[in-house]
Design a protein around this motif. Structure first.
Motif, PDB file in Angstrom:
ATOM      1  N   LEU A  93      -6.506  -2.480  -6.293  1.00 11.37           N
ATOM      2  CA  LEU A  93      -6.291  -3.565  -5.340  1.00 11.37           C
ATOM      3  C   LEU A  93      -4.864  -4.074  -5.471  1.00 11.37           C
ATOM      4  N   CYS A  94      -4.236  -4.324  -4.333  1.00 13.26           N
ATOM      5  CA  CYS A  94      -2.921  -4.957  -4.312  1.00 13.26           C
ATOM      6  C   CYS A  94      -2.903  -5.889  -3.104  1.00 13.26           C
ATOM      7  N   HIS A  95      -3.372  -7.090  -3.312  1.00 17.22           N
ATOM      8  CA  HIS A  95      -3.595  -8.038  -2.221  1.00 17.22           C
ATOM      9  C   HIS A  95      -2.586  -9.178  -2.281  1.00 17.22           C
ATOM     10  N   GLY A  96      -1.810  -9.333  -1.214  1.00 17.86           N
ATOM     11  CA  GLY A  96      -0.863 -10.439  -1.147  1.00 17.86           C
ATOM     12  C   GLY A  96       0.320 -10.290  -2.065  1.00 17.86           C
ATOM     13  N   VAL A  97       0.741  -9.050  -2.337  1.00 20.72           N
ATOM     14  CA  VAL A  97       1.844  -8.793  -3.256  1.00 20.72           C
ATOM     15  C   VAL A  97       3.046  -8.178  -2.557  1.00 20.72           C
ATOM     16  N   LEU A  98       2.818  -7.251  -1.647  1.00 19.85           N
ATOM     17  CA  LEU A  98       3.923  -6.497  -1.061  1.00 19.85           C
ATOM     18  C   LEU A  98       4.935  -7.376  -0.337  1.00 19.85           C
ATOM     19  N   MET A  99       4.503  -8.524   0.162  1.00 18.41           N
ATOM     20  CA  MET A  99       5.440  -9.409   0.870  1.00 18.41           C
ATOM     21  C   MET A  99       6.529  -9.965  -0.039  1.00 18.41           C
ATOM     22  N   TYR A 100       6.298  -9.902  -1.359  1.00 20.02           N
ATOM     23  CA  TYR A 100       7.288 -10.399  -2.311  1.00 20.02           C
ATOM     24  C   TYR A 100       8.170  -9.289  -2.888  1.00 20.02           C
ATOM     25  N   VAL A 101       7.953  -8.062  -2.438  1.00 23.72           N
ATOM     26  CA  VAL A 101       8.673  -6.905  -2.970  1.00 23.72           C
ATOM     27  C   VAL A 101       9.645  -6.385  -1.920  1.00 23.72           C
ATOM     28  N   GLU A 102      10.919  -6.348  -2.274  1.00 22.42           N
ATOM     29  CA  GLU A 102      11.944  -5.953  -1.302  1.00 22.42           C
ATOM     30  C   GLU A 102      11.796  -4.504  -0.865  1.00 22.42           C
ATOM     31  N   GLU A 103      11.496  -3.604  -1.797  1.00 19.59           N
ATOM     32  CA  GLU A 103      11.294  -2.190  -1.483  1.00 19.59           C
ATOM     33  C   GLU A 103       9.875  -1.810  -1.884  1.00 19.59           C
ATOM     34  N   PRO A 104       8.911  -1.866  -0.973  1.00 20.91           N
ATOM     35  CA  PRO A 104       7.508  -1.683  -1.357  1.00 20.91           C
ATOM     36  C   PRO A 104       7.089  -0.237  -1.613  1.00 20.91           C
ATOM     37  N   ASP A 105       7.791   0.742  -1.045  1.00 20.69           N
ATOM     38  CA  ASP A 105       7.319   2.127  -1.141  1.00 20.69           C
ATOM     39  C   ASP A 105       7.156   2.616  -2.575  1.00 20.69           C
ATOM     40  N   PRO A 106       8.127   2.384  -3.489  1.00 21.09           N
ATOM     41  CA  PRO A 106       7.923   2.823  -4.876  1.00 21.09           C
ATOM     42  C   PRO A 106       6.715   2.165  -5.532  1.00 21.09           C
ATOM     43  N   LEU A 107       6.483   0.892  -5.229  1.00 18.75           N
ATOM     44  CA  LEU A 107       5.321   0.204  -5.787  1.00 18.75           C
ATOM     45  C   LEU A 107       4.035   0.854  -5.301  1.00 18.75           C
ATOM     46  N   VAL A 108       3.933   1.087  -3.991  1.00 23.51           N
ATOM     47  CA  VAL A 108       2.720   1.682  -3.429  1.00 23.51           C
ATOM     48  C   VAL A 108       2.495   3.083  -3.987  1.00 23.51           C
ATOM     49  N   ALA A 109       3.574   3.856  -4.125  1.00 19.73           N
ATOM     50  CA  ALA A 109       3.454   5.199  -4.691  1.00 19.73           C
ATOM     51  C   ALA A 109       2.943   5.139  -6.124  1.00 19.73           C
ATOM     52  N   GLY A 110       3.429   4.176  -6.898  1.00 18.83           N
ATOM     53  CA  GLY A 110       2.964   4.013  -8.265  1.00 18.83           C
ATOM     54  C   GLY A 110       1.498   3.640  -8.331  1.00 18.83           C
ATOM     55  N   LEU A 111       1.047   2.805  -7.404  1.00 22.92           N
ATOM     56  CA  LEU A 111      -0.368   2.429  -7.360  1.00 22.92           C
ATOM     57  C   LEU A 111      -1.231   3.635  -7.039  1.00 22.92           C
ATOM     58  N   ALA A 112      -0.790   4.465  -6.099  1.00 23.34           N
ATOM     59  CA  ALA A 112      -1.561   5.657  -5.724  1.00 23.34           C
ATOM     60  C   ALA A 112      -1.705   6.608  -6.900  1.00 23.34           C
ATOM     61  N   ARG A 113      -0.681   6.694  -7.730  1.00 21.44           N
ATOM     62  CA  ARG A 113      -0.757   7.579  -8.897  1.00 21.44           C
ATOM     63  C   ARG A 113      -1.800   7.109  -9.901  1.00 21.44           C
ATOM     64  N   MET A 114      -2.148   5.849  -9.879  1.00 21.90           N
ATOM     65  CA  MET A 114      -3.156   5.327 -10.795  1.00 21.90           C
ATOM     66  C   MET A 114      -4.567   5.730 -10.395  1.00 21.90           C
ATOM     67  N   LEU A 115      -4.740   6.223  -9.166  1.00 22.33           N
ATOM     68  CA  LEU A 115      -6.066   6.546  -8.647  1.00 22.33           C
ATOM     69  C   LEU A 115      -6.537   7.925  -9.076  1.00 22.33           C
ATOM     70  N   ALA A 116      -7.808   8.008  -9.454  1.00 23.53           N
ATOM     71  CA  ALA A 116      -8.457   9.299  -9.640  1.00 23.53           C
ATOM     72  C   ALA A 116      -8.675   9.928  -8.265  1.00 23.53           C
ATOM     73  N   PRO A 117      -8.870  11.244  -8.192  1.00 22.40           N
ATOM     74  CA  PRO A 117      -9.154  11.881  -6.893  1.00 22.40           C
ATOM     75  C   PRO A 117     -10.339  11.210  -6.195  1.00 22.40           C
ATOM     76  N   GLY A 118     -10.151  10.926  -4.924  1.00 25.78           N
ATOM     77  CA  GLY A 118     -11.174  10.224  -4.161  1.00 25.78           C
ATOM     78  C   GLY A 118     -11.149   8.725  -4.324  1.00 25.78           C
ATOM     79  N   GLY A 119     -10.191   8.214  -5.124  1.00 27.62           N
ATOM     80  CA  GLY A 119     -10.117   6.783  -5.378  1.00 27.62           C
ATOM     81  C   GLY A 119      -9.628   6.000  -4.174  1.00 27.62           C
ATOM     82  N   LEU A 120      -9.918   4.703  -4.180  1.00 26.67           N
ATOM     83  CA  LEU A 120      -9.640   3.814  -3.045  1.00 26.67           C
ATOM     84  C   LEU A 120      -8.487   2.877  -3.369  1.00 26.67           C
ATOM     85  N   LEU A 121      -7.482   2.843  -2.499  1.00 27.62           N
ATOM     86  CA  LEU A 121      -6.359   1.908  -2.600  1.00 27.62           C
ATOM     87  C   LEU A 121      -6.507   0.855  -1.515  1.00 27.62           C
ATOM     88  N   SER A 122      -6.583  -0.405  -1.921  1.00 27.81           N
ATOM     89  CA  SER A 122      -6.789  -1.513  -0.991  1.00 27.81           C
ATOM     90  C   SER A 122      -5.556  -2.405  -0.976  1.00 27.81           C
TER      91      SER A 122
END
Length: 236
Positions: A93-122
């Motif tokens: 989960l990453c709720h209400g955070v991206l608006m405070y991050v100037e460059e969100p793509d690296p953050l989102v990519a890092g979150l996706a790497r934390m997921l097991a196959p079939g995992g859900l990113l919210s």
């Protein structure tokens, strides 16, 4: 948004499975505690000292069987690779955070790497395609005009932050191997309600309000002008 998240979890994982959840920018722990009570294991990541204190206080009031499934870490969502191994979580989960991050793509990519196959990113983000709605509906025409050509805005706390556009985030999710599975609008009909306004006292009135918001958040064209977007990506 709670119902939307529950719907996505129920549709993706077997009933009764105890999920490994990472809540990035967990705040005071409202969502984390709700998932804990549902039987899941939750790790909360938060850097704000006040929010951490509130989360620890809230957790301390829970039964021991709930407390033992929660881990709270002081840290930044951009440092998930420091704290965790790739594929460590079923839900991130990453709720209400991206608006405070100037460059969100690296953050989102890092979150996706934390997921097991079939995992859900919210993700819960400010809708960059609807920034003119709030000032426009409030009669602030100059601010409404200025909002059409930017993703920058001033939030209700008076902070200068940024919004995300659906098309851009959809491309980002596809590029990091967690393509968009579903999306919803949040605060479609109630965004201009002043802060601190109590919910309707009558149960039938409150039920009608929640039902109208839920319906609008799932229906075009209404969801496209929501104040917030709830995006759900699935790790391939």
């Amino acid at each position: 948004m709670t119902r939307q998240l529950d719907e996505q979890i129920a549709g993706r994982f077997p009933v009764g499975q105890r999920l490994r959840v990472l809540d990035v920018g967990m705040g005071q722990g409202t969502q984390a505690l709700r998932l804990l009570r549902a039987g899941h294991r939750v790790t909360g990541l938060e850097r704000d000292a006040r929010m951490l204190s509130a989360a620890h206080e809230a957790l301390a009031a829970e039964p021991e069987g709930v407390r033992e499934r929660m881990r709270i870490i002081e840290g930044d969502g951009r440092d998930t690779g420091v704290h965790f191994l790739p594929g460590s979580f079923d839900v991130v989960l990453c709720h209400g955070v991206l608006m405070y991050v100037e460059e969100p793509d690296p953050l989102v990519a890092g979150l996706a790497r934390m997921l097991a196959p079939g995992g859900l990113l919210s993700l819960l983000v400010r809708n960059g395609d609807a920034l003119a709605m709030r000032p426009g509906l409030s009669g602030d025409w100059r601010s409404a005009l200025a909002a059409f050509d930017t993703t920058a805005y001033t939030n209700r706390l008076g902070l200068e932050v940024r919004a995300d556009r659906l098309e851009a985030l959809t491309a980002t999710l596809a590029g990091i191997g967690a393509p968009l599975h579903a999306w919803y609008g949040v605060r479609v009909l109630t965004d201009t309600v002043p802060d601190g306004t109590p919910p309707p006292a009558a149960e039938d009135e409150l039920s009608a309000l929640l039902a109208a918001e839920e319906r609008a958040g799932r229906t075009d064209p209404y969801r496209r002008v929501a104040a917030l977007l709830h995006l759900c990506g699935v790790r391939g």
